[in-house]
Structure formats: C-alpha cells, structure tokens
Design a protein around this motif. Structure first.
Motif, mmCIF file in Angstrom:
data_model
loop_
_atom_site.group_PDB
_atom_site.id
_atom_site.type_symbol
_atom_site.label_atom_id
_atom_site.label_comp_id
_atom_site.label_asym_id
_atom_site.label_seq_id
_atom_site.Cartn_x
_atom_site.Cartn_y
_atom_site.Cartn_z
ATOM 1 N N LYS A 316 -34.876 75.756 -24.463
ATOM 2 C CA LYS A 316 -34.464 74.759 -25.179
ATOM 3 C C LYS A 316 -35.789 74.295 -26.113
ATOM 4 O O LYS A 316 -35.448 73.867 -27.393
ATOM 5 C CB LYS A 316 -34.397 73.613 -24.244
ATOM 6 N N GLN A 323 -29.880 74.886 -31.565
ATOM 7 C CA GLN A 323 -29.052 73.804 -30.971
ATOM 8 C C GLN A 323 -28.410 72.713 -31.863
ATOM 9 O O GLN A 323 -27.442 72.215 -31.761
ATOM 10 C CB GLN A 323 -30.051 73.109 -29.933
ATOM 11 N N PRO A 329 -26.749 71.292 -26.729
ATOM 12 C CA PRO A 329 -28.285 71.193 -26.209
ATOM 13 C C PRO A 329 -28.055 72.525 -25.040
ATOM 14 O O PRO A 329 -27.131 72.490 -24.287
ATOM 15 C CB PRO A 329 -28.606 70.054 -25.605
ATOM 16 N N PHE A 330 -29.269 73.267 -24.788
ATOM 17 C CA PHE A 330 -29.297 74.023 -23.687
ATOM 18 C C PHE A 330 -29.933 73.341 -22.662
ATOM 19 O O PHE A 330 -31.107 73.448 -22.353
ATOM 20 C CB PHE A 330 -30.220 75.344 -24.181
#
Length: 422
Positions: A316, A323, A329-330
């Motif tokens: 992230k 992203q 989002p991760f």
C-alpha cells in the motif's frame, strides 16, 4: 462508366476515423500535461475497449510524445514507423496497423498523413513543431473533460458492482442461517433465493432482490417479544481466580511480548505460512519431479517465497499511483486479489497472460507483481515500454527463485517519500 481517380488512397475510412480527424482540426484545445493525459488515457482504456497490443502501442506512442507538445497551441504528433512499432511490441506490422486504427476509431488519436505517407516531425531551434506528420493525439486533448467524466462513471460502476457482490454473499448467508434456525420457513424462502441466484438479471438488480428478500425473511421470522430475563441454561461455570500474588515487572513484560508475537503471527500471511509448510514437507518426502529432474514446486510454495517478507502495508505504501489509477486501496490480500483483473487491464496484459501468472505463482503473488509493474510504468513510462512483457519476466524470475519483490517495493516506497521530502 466508372470514374478512376488519379490520387491513390491510404486506407479505408470509417465514421470513427472521420470523427477523430474532425476533433484534430479543433482550434479550442484545452491545456493539459503529458503525465495527466497519459494517466487519464490508461484509466479510460477499459471504457474505450483498449487492451492487449493496442494498449501497448498507445503506451509507446504516449511515451514518445514530447511534454511541450501537450501545452498551449502544440500538437502532440508522434512520428514512428509501423516497422519500428512492430519491433518494439514483437508483433507483425499488420497487427500494429490494426492497433493504431483502434486508437483512432476510439477517438483519442487521428491520422496526420504526409503526401507520401511517411511520418516525420521537423522542429525549429526553439523545439516548436514546424512540420509534423504521424499519429496526432489532439483528439484526446479535446475530449479531456469527456474522458474524465467517463472514467469517474466507470469507477463508480465498479464500486457499485463490488458492493452488490458483497451484499449478495453476506445476505444470502444470513438468509440461510435463518432457514436453518426455522426449518418450517426454509421451504418458502430457499426456493426464492435459489431463483434469484439462477436469474439472468443485472448484478445490481439481483442484489436489490436479495436485500428485499432478507428484509422479508427477517420480518417474518423475528419474534414479537423477546423476554428481558434470559435463561442461564447452557452457561459454563468457571471457577474464580483467587491467585492474588502480584507478577514481577519482568514476567509481565515477557507475557506481553509473547502475546504481541502471537497476535502478529495470527495477522501474518496465512498463505505464506502454509506454503512454507508445504515446501518443507515436499523436501522431506521427496515430491514430484519435472522434466528437468528438479523437484516440482506448486504455486503455493512459490507464492510463499515471493511474499514471505512482503506485507500488505508495504504494498500500500509503495504503490500509491496504482491504487489511485484503479480507485481501489490495497487494504488486505483479498482486496488485492480482487483488483487483479483491473490491474491487468491497466498494463494491457491479456487474460491468458494473467491466468498463466496466477497458475504459476498464485493469485496474491501475481496481483502484487501486477501492482508493482503498474506503479513503475506510471512513474517512468519510458523505462518500461512493455509492461506485459515485464510482468511475464518477473513471473519467470519468481519461478527460478531469483525475484526479490521486497527490494523493489522498498525502492518504490523510498523514492516516493524522498520526492515528498523534496
């Protein structure tokens, strides 16, 4: 009598080609930047139906364009031959010609032909285009607001479909739990739930039907009155703790440390631990061998090696642009796995290439490699001219045990923070 023209024709013209040519002739062109348009066109690729070789060709052409040509009265014209593009993409010239045609018919580029069909750009000492012929991206500049709106709608639709899938799975389990608790109602509600699953309606419509069914089931099966005093039947009798001897500070610190380590191990990558166990088991028991005589490793074992020291937090922090591009989002390995399909579209990877990567190194490792490739291609498009080939090369390195994904991710994260400090 058929009239014969003395002028040779370059190509067969379609309405899309004519529309792009008209956009290229516009005088009121919005002022943009090369990086902004490159990012926007890559986000809009799924909306415009651009993938595979066409995406690769578009990425090369955008990388070859000059940043100054995207500003003011400039015209972002790229002059490169079909033969050179075929060499870069490792495709035939006919495939490259079809890819350029798709870009033109999608309304983001236009043909700017010279009298001979040769592509070239002449510039003066100030770097301004004096005469340029080739592939003109002026239509993309003209449609910049339209493309932004289309990308926003596409991302909203993806988010709505993801929410619908989650609601269908979540509420279906809730309905099944109620049917198990109330067997008399199962005969009434289970067939209705099955018909919703077997229906051919849109995903959002099926989600609305499941929500409505869950509301009816809950209303029909909920008791009218719940007694305040609950029975104690089934409670477990626990003997009280009468040990009042205080612990020493060292013992307390030791217990807290062990508790923290236990929690961290529970939050660690389950698939990485399982893969390590399977790898050791294969080494001890003499696993299968491939054609070369070396022990054959399955995707779980390779996935454990690739992601053994990689966390979701590192991914992230290292891939903010990726992203942002896919608007996902991760936050967890599950979310990263779900983003794999969108990520492979962003780098122009074919479905077969994505499936092959998943089968070789596992879903999460393949998705992490995809995110890394997309992040690198966004930051420096000229460094990675073939993102799909770069992905396949990283998969091959993972199979050989030579891929150090952790080092690549730390490099991306450090570069990002170094830029923010400047």
């Amino acid at each position: 009598m058929t009239e014969v023209s003395a002028v040779a024709s370059f190509r067969r013209v379609t309405p899309g080609i004519v529309a792009s040519a008209r956009l290229a002739m516009a005088n009121d062109v919005p002022d943009t930047t090369k990086s902004e348009m490159a990012l926007l066109l890559k986000k809009a690729a799924p909306v415009l139906g651009i993938d595979g070789t066409t995406y690769h060709v578009m990425d090369i052409l955008l990388g070859l364009s000059r940043a100054d040509d995207w500003k003011g009265a400039g015209r972002p014209v790229v002059a490169i031959s079909n033969a050179k593009l075929a060499e870069y993409t490792m495709r035939s010239e006919r495939t490259v010609i079809r890819a350029i045609r798709r870009l033109v018919e999608a309304g983001i580029a236009a043909y700017r032909d010279s009298s001979t069909g040769r592509r070239f750009v002449y510039r003066n000492e100030a770097g301004e285009v004096v005469s340029g012929f080739g592939i003109d991206f002026t239509p993309a500049r003209v449609r910049v607001d339209e493309l932004r709106h289309a990308v926003a709608e596409y991302q909203q639709r993806l988010a709505a479909e993801l929410t619908a899938k989650r609601d269908i799975a979540r509420l279906s389990r809730a309905i099944e739990d109620l049917c198990v608790a109330y067997p008399n109602a199962a005969a009434e509600f289970r067939p209705e739930l099955a018909s919703i699953y077997q229906g051919n309606g849109h995903l959002l419509d099926r989600a609305a039907e499941v929500r409505e069914l869950h509301e009816r089931v809950t209303t029909a099966l909920s008791p009218e009155h719940v007694p305040f005093n609950m029975t104690c039947e089934g409670d477990i009798h626990v003997s009280p703790n009468i040990n009042t001897i205080p612990e020493s500070s060292s013992e307390s610190r030791t217990k807290r440390t062990r508790s923290t380590e236990r929690e961290d191990s529970q939050l660690d990558d389950r698939f990485a631990v399982d893969s390590a166990f399977e790898k050791k088991h294969g080494e001890a028991g003499g696993g299968r061998e491939d054609q070369t005589g070396f022990p054959e490793r399955d995707a779980n074992a390779i996935q454990g090696e690739v992601l053994g020291s990689v966390s979701v937090g590192l991914l992230k922090a290292a891939c903010p642009e990726a992203q942002s591009m896919i608007a996902m989002p991760f936050d967890s390995w599950a979310s990263l796995g779900r983003a794999g399909e969108t990520l492979r579209r962003m780098i122009g990877l074919s479905e077969a290439g994505w499936a092959d990567g998943r089968n070789k190194v596992g879903l999460y490792a393949a998705a992490a490699i995809l995110a890394t490739v997309l992040e690198k291609s966004i930051r420096d498009p000229e460094q990675i001219s073939r993102p799909g080939g770069y992905f396949r090369a990283m998969i091959d390195r993972a199979l050989d045990g030579k891929l150090n994904l952790e080092r690549s991710l730390f490099g991306l994260a450090d570069h990002r923070y170094g830029q923010s400090e400047k």
